[in-house]
Design a protein around this motif. Structure first.
Motif, PDB file in Angstrom:
ATOM      1  N   LEU A 197       0.855  -1.196   0.000  1.00  0.00           N
ATOM      2  CA  LEU A 197       0.000   0.000   0.000  1.00  0.00           C
ATOM      3  C   LEU A 197       0.892   1.247   0.000  1.00  0.00           C
ATOM      4  O   LEU A 197       1.968   1.247   0.611  1.00  0.00           O
ATOM      5  N   PRO A 198       0.464   2.289  -0.717  1.00  0.00           N
ATOM      6  CA  PRO A 198       1.373   3.410  -0.985  1.00  0.00           C
ATOM      7  C   PRO A 198       1.952   4.087   0.260  1.00  0.00           C
ATOM      8  O   PRO A 198       3.084   4.541   0.232  1.00  0.00           O
ATOM      9  N   HIS A 199       1.189   4.128   1.359  1.00  0.00           N
ATOM     10  CA  HIS A 199       1.699   4.892   2.508  1.00  0.00           C
ATOM     11  C   HIS A 199       2.848   4.191   3.222  1.00  0.00           C
ATOM     12  O   HIS A 199       3.461   4.773   4.115  1.00  0.00           O
ATOM     13  N   TRP A 200       3.124   2.945   2.872  1.00  0.00           N
ATOM     14  CA  TRP A 200       4.262   2.248   3.504  1.00  0.00           C
ATOM     15  C   TRP A 200       5.543   2.388   2.695  1.00  0.00           C
ATOM     16  O   TRP A 200       6.605   1.936   3.128  1.00  0.00           O
ATOM     17  N   ARG A 201       5.429   2.955   1.514  1.00  0.00           N
ATOM     18  CA  ARG A 201       6.621   3.047   0.654  1.00  0.00           C
ATOM     19  C   ARG A 201       7.448   4.277   1.013  1.00  0.00           C
ATOM     20  O   ARG A 201       6.912   5.286   1.436  1.00  0.00           O
ATOM     21  N   GLY A 202       8.726   4.159   0.748  1.00  0.00           N
ATOM     22  CA  GLY A 202       9.587   5.342   0.728  1.00  0.00           C
ATOM     23  C   GLY A 202       9.973   5.921   2.075  1.00  0.00           C
ATOM     24  O   GLY A 202      10.370   7.073   2.151  1.00  0.00           O
ATOM     25  N   ALA A 203       9.872   5.149   3.156  1.00  0.00           N
ATOM     26  CA  ALA A 203      10.360   5.680   4.436  1.00  0.00           C
ATOM     27  C   ALA A 203      11.859   5.915   4.328  1.00  0.00           C
ATOM     28  O   ALA A 203      12.579   5.095   3.768  1.00  0.00           O
ATOM     29  N   LYS A 204      12.312   7.030   4.864  1.00  0.00           N
ATOM     30  CA  LYS A 204      13.742   7.343   4.796  1.00  0.00           C
ATOM     31  C   LYS A 204      14.384   7.159   6.170  1.00  0.00           C
ATOM     32  O   LYS A 204      13.717   7.336   7.187  1.00  0.00           O
ATOM     33  N   PRO A 205      15.690   6.832   6.199  1.00  0.00           N
ATOM     34  CA  PRO A 205      16.353   6.745   7.512  1.00  0.00           C
ATOM     35  C   PRO A 205      16.263   8.087   8.232  1.00  0.00           C
ATOM     36  O   PRO A 205      16.358   9.139   7.604  1.00  0.00           O
ATOM     37  N   VAL A 206      16.077   8.047   9.540  1.00  0.00           N
ATOM     38  CA  VAL A 206      16.016   9.299  10.294  1.00  0.00           C
ATOM     39  C   VAL A 206      17.345   9.657  10.935  1.00  0.00           C
ATOM     40  O   VAL A 206      17.597  10.822  11.206  1.00  0.00           O
ATOM     41  N   TYR A 207      18.174   8.629  11.211  1.00  0.00           N
ATOM     42  CA  TYR A 207      19.462   8.952  11.815  1.00  0.00           C
ATOM     43  C   TYR A 207      20.470   9.219  10.704  1.00  0.00           C
ATOM     44  O   TYR A 207      20.765   8.346   9.895  1.00  0.00           O
ATOM     45  N   ALA A 208      20.965  10.439  10.695  1.00  0.00           N
ATOM     46  CA  ALA A 208      21.967  10.792   9.699  1.00  0.00           C
ATOM     47  C   ALA A 208      23.338  10.583  10.337  1.00  0.00           C
ATOM     48  O   ALA A 208      23.476   9.843  11.309  1.00  0.00           O
ATOM     49  N   SER A 209      24.312  11.262   9.813  1.00  0.00           N
ATOM     50  CA  SER A 209      25.678  11.081  10.284  1.00  0.00           C
ATOM     51  C   SER A 209      25.752  11.229  11.814  1.00  0.00           C
ATOM     52  O   SER A 209      25.181  12.146  12.401  1.00  0.00           O
ATOM     53  N   LYS A 210      26.455  10.297  12.448  1.00  0.00           N
ATOM     54  CA  LYS A 210      26.647  10.265  13.905  1.00  0.00           C
ATOM     55  C   LYS A 210      25.315  10.215  14.655  1.00  0.00           C
ATOM     56  O   LYS A 210      25.205  10.647  15.799  1.00  0.00           O
ATOM     57  N   GLY A 211      24.272   9.726  14.017  1.00  0.00           N
ATOM     58  CA  GLY A 211      23.010   9.537  14.711  1.00  0.00           C
ATOM     59  C   GLY A 211      22.186  10.803  14.872  1.00  0.00           C
ATOM     60  O   GLY A 211      21.226  10.826  15.631  1.00  0.00           O
TER      61      GLY A 211
ATOM     62  N   GLU B  42      15.110  18.533   8.827  1.00  0.00           N
ATOM     63  CA  GLU B  42      14.537  18.532   7.471  1.00  0.00           C
ATOM     64  C   GLU B  42      14.197  17.141   6.961  1.00  0.00           C
ATOM     65  O   GLU B  42      13.494  16.981   5.983  1.00  0.00           O
ATOM     66  N   VAL B  43      14.749  16.095   7.610  1.00  0.00           N
ATOM     67  CA  VAL B  43      14.474  14.738   7.134  1.00  0.00           C
ATOM     68  C   VAL B  43      13.185  14.247   7.752  1.00  0.00           C
ATOM     69  O   VAL B  43      13.030  14.223   8.957  1.00  0.00           O
ATOM     70  N   THR B  44      12.259  13.846   6.920  1.00  0.00           N
ATOM     71  CA  THR B  44      11.007  13.321   7.430  1.00  0.00           C
ATOM     72  C   THR B  44      10.955  11.851   7.111  1.00  0.00           C
ATOM     73  O   THR B  44      11.081  11.452   5.965  1.00  0.00           O
ATOM     74  N   ALA B  45      10.779  11.058   8.130  1.00  0.00           N
ATOM     75  CA  ALA B  45      10.635   9.631   7.887  1.00  0.00           C
ATOM     76  C   ALA B  45       9.243   9.358   7.380  1.00  0.00           C
ATOM     77  O   ALA B  45       8.315  10.099   7.653  1.00  0.00           O
ATOM     78  N   GLY B  46       9.100   8.291   6.655  1.00  0.00           N
ATOM     79  CA  GLY B  46       7.777   7.803   6.323  1.00  0.00           C
ATOM     80  C   GLY B  46       7.116   8.522   5.189  1.00  0.00           C
ATOM     81  O   GLY B  46       7.760   9.010   4.273  1.00  0.00           O
ATOM     82  N   VAL B  47       5.836   8.666   5.293  1.00  0.00           N
ATOM     83  CA  VAL B  47       4.993   8.977   4.157  1.00  0.00           C
ATOM     84  C   VAL B  47       4.684  10.450   4.039  1.00  0.00           C
ATOM     85  O   VAL B  47       4.855  11.211   4.972  1.00  0.00           O
ATOM     86  N   GLU B  48       4.215  10.815   2.886  1.00  0.00           N
ATOM     87  CA  GLU B  48       3.800  12.193   2.709  1.00  0.00           C
ATOM     88  C   GLU B  48       2.287  12.309   2.652  1.00  0.00           C
ATOM     89  O   GLU B  48       1.736  13.387   2.640  1.00  0.00           O
ATOM     90  N   LEU B  49       1.615  11.168   2.581  1.00  0.00           N
ATOM     91  CA  LEU B  49       0.160  11.211   2.441  1.00  0.00           C
ATOM     92  C   LEU B  49      -0.504  11.717   3.706  1.00  0.00           C
ATOM     93  O   LEU B  49      -0.067  11.405   4.797  1.00  0.00           O
ATOM     94  N   PRO B  50      -1.552  12.496   3.585  1.00  0.00           N
ATOM     95  CA  PRO B  50      -2.347  12.790   4.770  1.00  0.00           C
ATOM     96  C   PRO B  50      -3.002  11.486   5.210  1.00  0.00           C
ATOM     97  O   PRO B  50      -3.280  10.618   4.391  1.00  0.00           O
ATOM     98  N   LEU B  51      -3.227  11.334   6.488  1.00  0.00           N
ATOM     99  CA  LEU B  51      -3.790  10.073   6.936  1.00  0.00           C
ATOM    100  C   LEU B  51      -5.248   9.944   6.557  1.00  0.00           C
ATOM    101  O   LEU B  51      -6.064  10.787   6.839  1.00  0.00           O
TER     102      LEU B  51
END
Ligand code: SF4
Length: 524
Positions: A488-502, A507-516
Motif C-alpha cells: 500500500l502506498p503509505h508504507w513506501r519510501g520511508a527514509k532513515p532518520v538517523y543521519a551522520s553520527k546519529g 529537514e528529514v522526514t521519515a515515512g509517508v507524505e500522504l495525509p492520513l
C-alpha cells in the motif's frame, strides 16, 4: 500526577498472551529516569502483564515495534477516552510519524533522552506539541534506569544498554531502516549504572539475581576496542552478563579471553542462515560459515555459551536448503538455535523497500502489520508454495526443538563446560533447552493474512466509540499489502532518520507524505 510507561507487546507466538522470558524491555525504566523522581510512575512491561485498566493516568508513554502498533493504537484510545494524554515512541513512531500521529497526542522521533524532559515540560505547561524530534545522541544524557520500578519478577532485572545502534547494515534490520549509527557510552557510567542497580534492588531480589546483567545492546561489539575496555572494567564487579555481538567479534580469541574474564556467560549472534546466497541477500557479510564450529568451541572452552538465531529466506531458500538445517546445526555444535524465523520485510528497511518495488506480488496478499514479526510468513516464497514452505519450516522446527536434539546439545555442551567449572552457563544451557522444547501451536497457519489473531485484548466496549467508523479505525488490524500482494502506498519510501553520527536533522522526514486517511490503512 500519575504516569504510565508501557512497552507494548503482541505475542508473536500466539501461544496465550504475554511472554515471560528472561529478558525484559529496558525502555520503561529508562524513560522513567528521564522524568522527575517524585512522580507516581508505573513501568508496565506488556510482555509480562497487562496494563492496569483501572488506573487513572494523566500521561501514558507507549513504546511499540511496527507489529505492536494495532495494540498500541487501541491502548492509546482506551486511556484517551478516560482522560489521559498519550505519547508514542519507538521504531514505528520514528519510521512513520505521520501515520501514527492521529492516534496519540504526541509522537516522538528518535532517542528518548533529548525528547522526554522537553515533552514533560510542555505537558505541564499545557502546550504539548504533536511531534518531538530527538537531539543528537548524547551519552552523558543517558540516566541510570529506574530499576526500582521494574515489576513482575524477570530473571534478569538489571537490563540496560552500554551502547546504542550497530555499525552494520543488514537489509532486514529495523536499525538499518532507521539509519545506521553506533554510539558507545563512557565505561565509568555503565559501571555506575550496574552498581546503582544492585543498590536499588537490594531489598527486592536476592544477591545471585543481582549479579546477573543483561546488556540489551543490539551489538555490544560494534567497537571492539571499546568492548575490550568495557570487559576490563566489568571484571572486578564479579557479575555474570550476556549480550548480543556480531560474528567478527567472536572470531577473535584474545577478545574471547577478555570476555570470559569479565564474567560474560552467554553471547547471542545473528547466524541467520547456512545458505551463503541468503546471507548475501541479507547483507550479513560479517558471518563466516566455515568458522562457526571453531568459534562455538573456543567460546565454550572459556565458559561462554554461544546462542544464535536463524531465518528462512522465502526469496532464496529452497525446500532442500531448509531440510538441511538440522544437519548444519549439528555440525557446527549449536544443535538448537534461539529461534527459527522468516526473513521478514519490516516497513522502512532496505529489504522491505526492495521487495515493495521489485515486482507486484513479492509479498503475500493482505499482510497484516501485526504479522511482521518474523514468526509468520509474509513474503511469497520463490521456490515453493507458501503451504509447502510452511510444511518444511514445521518439519525443521519439530526436529530441532525436540527433546532428543536438546539432549544432544546438552551432551555436547555440559561436559565441556562443567569439566572447566563453568556452572552458570551450564545451568543456563539446561534452562534454554527446556524452554525451547515447545511444540508449535497446532491452530496456526504461519501464513500472514490467514493466521490466527494475537491473544492480547484491550477491554474496549461499545461506550468507547462515538461511531462505527471510529470503532473500525481503532479495532481493525492495519494491513501492509492489498489483495494482490502490492504494498500500500503509505508504507513506501520511508527514509532513515538517523543521519551522520546519529543526528536527526529537522529537514528529514521519515515515512509517508500522504495525509492520513484511516480507510486506506484498514484491511484491503
Ligand atoms: S548486525 Fe544485527 S543489529 Fe546490526 S544491522 Fe545486522 S541485524 Fe541489525
Amino acid at each position: 500526577m500519575r504516569v504510565g510507561i508501557i512497552s507494548v507487546f503482541t505475542d508473536y507466538h500466539r501461544r496465550g498472551s504475554h511472554h515471560r522470558g528472561a529478558l525484559q524491555p529496558q525502555i520503561g525504566p529508562l524513560v522513567a529516569a528521564l522524568l522527575p523522581s517524585d512522580l507516581d510512575i508505573d513501568v508496565v512491561n506488556d510482555t509480562w502483564e497487562d496494563p492496569d485498566w483501572e488506573c487513572d493516568y494523566d500521561l501514558v508513554f507507549l513504546s511499540a515495534l511496527h507489529s505492536d502498533f494495532d495494540r498500541a493504537r487501541q491502548i492509546s484510545h482506551y486511556y484517551r477516552r478516560r482522560g489521559a494524554t498519550t505519547v508514542l515512541g519507538g521504531p514505528m513512531a520514528t519510521s512513520f510519524p505521520e501515520l501514527c500521529a492521529p492516534w496519540f497526542d504526541a509522537v516522538t522521533i528518535g532517542d528518548p533522552e533529548g525528547v522526554v524532559p522537553r515533552l514533560w515540560r510542555d505537558f505541564l505547561a499545557g502546550r504539548l506539541a504533536p511531534e518531538y524530534r530527538a537531539q543528537p545522541y548524547d551519552p552523558l544524557a543517558v540516566p541510570t534506569p529506574r530499576f526500582d520500578l521494574v515489576r513482575g519478577n524477570p530473571m534478569v532485572p538489571i537490563s540496560l544498554e552500554a551502547s546504542r545502534g550497530c555499525p552494520f547494515s543488514c537489509a532486514f534490520c529495523t536499525l538499518t531502516g532507521l539509519g545506521t549509527r553506533y554510539h558507545t557510552r563512557p565505561i565509568e557510567l555503565v559501571v555506575r549504572d550496574i552498581l546503582s542497580a544492585q543498590q536499588m534492588l537490594t531489598d527486592k531480589v536476592a544477591w545471585p539475581q543481582r549479579r546477573l546483567v543483561g546488556f540489551m545492546d543490539n551489538n555490544i561489539g560494534g567497537n571492539p576496542r571499546w568492548l575490550a575496555q568495557l570487559c576490563d572494567a566489568l571484571a572486578p564487579l564479579r557479575i555474570r552478563w550476556s549480550s548480543c555481538v556480531t560474528f567478527n567479534v567472536l572470531r577473535d580469541e584474545a577478545m574471547l579471553d577478555r570476555l570470559a574474564a569479565s564474567g560474560c556467560g552467554m553471547l547471542y549472534f545473528g547466524l541467520e542462515s547456512f545458505n551463503p546466497a541468503a546471507l548475501e541477500g541479507m547483507r550479513k557479510r560479517q558471518n563466516v560459515l566455515d568458522d562457526v564450529r571453531r568459534v562455538v568451541d573456543a567460546a565454550r572452552r572459556r565458559g561462554i555459551l554461544i546462542t544464535a538465531g536463524l531465518m528462512l529466506s522465502p526469496v532464496i531458500d529452497t525446500l532442500e536448503d531448509i531440510a538441511r538445517i538440522p544437519e548444519h546445526l549439528r555440525k557446527v555444535g549449536l544443535h538448537v538455535p534461539t529461534y527459527i524465523a522468516f526473513d521478514t520485510p519490516i516497513p522502512g528497511t532496505p529489504q522491505f523497500n526492495r521487495l515493495a518495488v521489485s515486482e507486484a506480488r513479492a509479498l503475500l496478499p493482505g499482510v497484516p502489520l501485526r504479522d511482521l514479526t518474523g514468526y509468520t510468513l509474509a513474503t511469497r516464497p520463490r521456490h515453493a508454495t507458501p503451504e509447502a514452505f510452511i510444511d518444511a519450516f514445521k518439519q525443521v522446527h519439530q526436529s530441532v526443538y525436540s527433546l532428543a536434539t536438546g539432549m544432544r546439545k546438552l551432551a555436547d555442551d555440559l561436559p565441556r563446560l562443567l569439566s572447566r567449572g563453568h556452572v552458570a552457563p551450564a545451568l543456563l544451557d539446561v534452562f534454554e533447552v527446556l524452554c525451547d522444547a515447545q511444540p508449535l501451536p497446532a491452530d496456526r497457519t504461519f501464513i500472514a493474512g490467514t493466521d490466527k489473531a494475537p491473544p492480547e485484548r484491550v477491554p474496549l466496549s461499545d461506550a468507547d466509540f462515538a461511531t462505527e467508523a471510529e470503532r473500525d479505525a481503532v479495532l481493525s488490524p492495519w494491513t501492509v499489502t492489498d489483495t494482490a500482494g502490492r504494498v500500500l502506498p503509505h508504507w513506501r519510501g520511508a527514509k532513515p532518520v538517523y543521519a551522520s553520527k546519529g543526528r536527526v536533522p529537522p529537514e528529514v522526514t521519515a515515512g509517508v507524505e500522504l495525509p492520513l486517511d484511516t480507510a486506506s490503512v484498514a484491511p484491503a
